[in-house]
Design an enzyme around this catalytic site. Structure first.
Site, PDB file in Angstrom:
ATOM      1  CG  ASP A 107       2.925  -6.130  -5.586  1.00 36.03           C
ATOM      2  OD1 ASP A 107       4.101  -7.026  -5.494  1.00 36.03           O
ATOM      3  OD2 ASP A 107       2.575  -5.624  -4.715  1.00 36.03           O
ATOM      4  CB  THR A 151      -0.912   0.104   1.255  1.00 38.84           C
ATOM      5  OG1 THR A 151      -0.319  -0.081   2.522  1.00 38.84           O
ATOM      6  CG2 THR A 151      -1.989  -1.110   1.033  1.00 38.84           C
ATOM      7  CG  HIS A 167      -2.753 -15.775  -3.740  1.00 40.98           C
ATOM      8  ND1 HIS A 167      -3.080 -15.193  -2.881  1.00 40.98           N
ATOM      9  CD2 HIS A 167      -3.152 -17.117  -3.463  1.00 40.98           C
ATOM     10  CE1 HIS A 167      -3.622 -15.466  -1.710  1.00 40.98           C
ATOM     11  NE2 HIS A 167      -3.679 -17.107  -2.322  1.00 40.98           N
TER      12      HIS A 167
HETATM   13  P1  NAD Z   1      -5.751  -7.813   2.845  1.00 42.33           P
HETATM   14  O1  NAD Z   1      -6.299  -6.757   1.828  1.00 42.33           O
HETATM   15  O2  NAD Z   1      -6.887  -8.939   3.212  1.00 42.33           O
HETATM   16  O3  NAD Z   1      -4.991  -7.234   4.283  1.00 42.33           O
HETATM   17  C1  NAD Z   1      -4.055  -6.459   4.096  1.00 42.33           C
HETATM   18  C2  NAD Z   1      -3.892  -5.903   5.607  1.00 42.33           C
HETATM   19  O4  NAD Z   1      -2.837  -4.989   5.496  1.00 42.33           O
HETATM   20  C3  NAD Z   1      -5.105  -5.192   6.259  1.00 42.33           C
HETATM   21  O5  NAD Z   1      -5.325  -5.768   7.549  1.00 42.33           O
HETATM   22  C4  NAD Z   1      -4.644  -3.733   6.627  1.00 42.33           C
HETATM   23  O6  NAD Z   1      -4.887  -2.919   7.680  1.00 42.33           O
HETATM   24  C5  NAD Z   1      -3.050  -3.770   6.472  1.00 42.33           C
HETATM   25  N1  NAD Z   1      -2.070  -2.743   6.108  1.00 42.33           N
HETATM   26  C6  NAD Z   1      -2.154  -2.155   5.022  1.00 42.33           C
HETATM   27  N2  NAD Z   1      -1.258  -1.288   4.711  1.00 42.33           N
HETATM   28  C7  NAD Z   1      -0.479  -1.481   5.758  1.00 42.33           C
HETATM   29  C8  NAD Z   1       0.352  -0.566   6.336  1.00 42.33           C
HETATM   30  N3  NAD Z   1       1.250   0.240   5.528  1.00 42.33           N
HETATM   31  N4  NAD Z   1       1.176  -0.809   7.572  1.00 42.33           N
HETATM   32  C9  NAD Z   1       0.535  -1.767   8.318  1.00 42.33           C
HETATM   33  N5  NAD Z   1      -0.562  -2.443   7.871  1.00 42.33           N
HETATM   34  C10 NAD Z   1      -1.089  -1.988   6.711  1.00 42.33           C
HETATM   35  O7  NAD Z   1      -4.695  -8.763   2.060  1.00 42.33           O
HETATM   36  P2  NAD Z   1      -4.240  -9.853   2.115  1.00 42.33           P
HETATM   37  O8  NAD Z   1      -4.546 -10.732   3.406  1.00 42.33           O
HETATM   38  O9  NAD Z   1      -2.718 -10.106   1.130  1.00 42.33           O
HETATM   39  O10 NAD Z   1      -5.371 -10.650   1.105  1.00 42.33           O
HETATM   40  C11 NAD Z   1      -5.621  -9.964  -0.106  1.00 42.33           C
HETATM   41  C12 NAD Z   1      -5.337 -11.124  -1.425  1.00 42.33           C
HETATM   42  O11 NAD Z   1      -5.599 -10.112  -2.566  1.00 42.33           O
HETATM   43  C13 NAD Z   1      -4.142 -11.556  -1.194  1.00 42.33           C
HETATM   44  O12 NAD Z   1      -4.407 -12.940  -1.661  1.00 42.33           O
HETATM   45  C14 NAD Z   1      -3.205 -10.976  -2.422  1.00 42.33           C
HETATM   46  O13 NAD Z   1      -3.165 -12.194  -3.423  1.00 42.33           O
HETATM   47  C15 NAD Z   1      -4.408 -10.161  -3.243  1.00 42.33           C
HETATM   48  N6  NAD Z   1      -4.067  -8.478  -3.498  1.00 42.33           N
HETATM   49  C16 NAD Z   1      -2.681  -8.420  -3.837  1.00 42.33           C
HETATM   50  C17 NAD Z   1      -2.159  -7.275  -3.963  1.00 42.33           C
HETATM   51  C18 NAD Z   1      -0.804  -6.790  -4.453  1.00 42.33           C
HETATM   52  O14 NAD Z   1      -0.078  -7.823  -5.145  1.00 42.33           O
HETATM   53  N7  NAD Z   1      -0.033  -5.756  -4.261  1.00 42.33           N
HETATM   54  C19 NAD Z   1      -2.986  -5.974  -3.818  1.00 42.33           C
HETATM   55  C20 NAD Z   1      -4.441  -6.323  -3.408  1.00 42.33           C
HETATM   56  C21 NAD Z   1      -4.985  -7.778  -3.392  1.00 42.33           C
END
Ligand code: NAD
Length: 252
Positions: free
Chosen positions: A109, A31, A126
């Site tokens: 990503d 993020t 994934h």
């Molecule tokens: P999720 O969205 O379920 O959870 C992300 C967690 O990270 C949240 O609890 C949030 O509070 C926390 N978070 C976000 N930014 C933060 C920061 N800067 N500092 C501390 N905490 C922070 O993510 P997940 O468990 O990975 O599940 C989502 C699914 O979607 C995964 O399986 C993934 O494959 C996919 N996904 C991938 C991407 C990517 O590749 N970047 C992006 C979105 C979703």
């Protein structure tokens, strides 16, 4: 604040003493690179529950309109512009120190490899958005080549070999995971002496189970996440500060 500092020092000490650190990352680590997560406060699904359809294989295979939308989303995917942040860099530094046994990521990503982690140490449970796959013949190729076809007017480009439906080489909801990849991730989790889950809501199974697997095998378990997770009870430490500030302090 004193409590947070003490926790960071404690975790840093565990990493220092560990020989096989295993890191599990989720969308939260990216993020700070401008890629939204799914379930965090600014998450893609939190803001638009309909967006979940684009990640569901049943809708994708059945509906050309959903595929067209998915291709448009891929065309402007933030991963193309994103750069690794301090959190990714800290994990790459951990590998350079010779401590990283495996990096299990739910992310698609490619930012861990971009930050300098070696591809053979990254387990992408994934898949990756950097590749496409044909759902009929299994052909795989670079995403960028297919995106060029979109720019020349194809809205739902078929496989050039067999005419089948193309998709990013990621595991959509409703799609089977790759058993060998999951087995490898679980094996590595069980071999860890220190297991650190970063930026994941730990709601997606079976990989969330890696946390319990590592704990059962005797690893110290640390969860770095802004929000609570279902595994907080079994963690030896919880760090809820921003990932980009926390990881450099425990890994470098
Ligand atoms: P999720 O969205 O379920 O959870 C992300 C967690 O990270 C949240 O609890 C949030 O509070 C926390 N978070 C976000 N930014 C933060 C920061 N800067 N500092 C501390 N905490 C922070 O993510 P997940 O468990 O990975 O599940 C989502 C699914 O979607 C995964 O399986 C993934 O494959 C996919 N996904 C991938 C991407 C990517 O590749 N970047 C992006 C979105 C979703």
């Amino acid at each position: 604040m004193a409590g947070v500092e003490a926790s960071i020092d404690r975790v840093r000490g565990w990493v220092e003493a560990a020989e096989r650190v295993v890191v599990l990352t989720g969308a939260g680590i990216s993020t700070e690179s401008g890629i939204p997560d799914f379930r965090g406060p600014q998450g893609v699904w939190t803001r638009d529950p309909q967006a979940e359809k684009l990640s569901n294989i049943r809708y994708y295979m059945a509906d050309a309109e959903i595929r067209k939308k998915a291709w448009q989303a891929r065309l402007v995917h933030p991963a193309w512009e994103a750069q690794p942040n301090a959190g990714h860099a800290a994990i790459a530094a951990l590998e350079r120190r010779g401590k990283l046994h495996a990096l299990i990521t739910q992310n698609i990503d490619g930012l861990h490899q971009k930050a300098g982690n070696s591809p053979e140490r990254v387990i992408e449970v994934h898949g990756t958005v950097l590749r496409v796959v044909c759902m009929s013949c299994g052909w795989k190729g670079p995403m960028q080549e297919t995106l060029v076809r979109l720019l020349t007017g194809e809205e739902d480009p078929p496989c050039s070999l067999c005419g089948g439906i193309l998709k990013s080489d990621t595991i959509s909801f409703g799609q089977s995971l790759i058993p060998e990849v999951i087995d490898r991730a679980m094996r590595c989790a069980a071999e860890a002496d220190c297991f650190i889950a970063v930026g994941s809501s730990l709601q997606v199974y079976p990989i969330a189970g890696a946390v319990a697997e590592a704990k059962a095998a005797g690893a110290r378990v640390v969860i770095v996440n802004a929000e609570p997770t279902p595994f907080d009870d079994i963690a030896d430490a919880l760090l809820s500060g921003a990932i980009g500030r926390t990881l450099p302090r425990i890994f470098q």
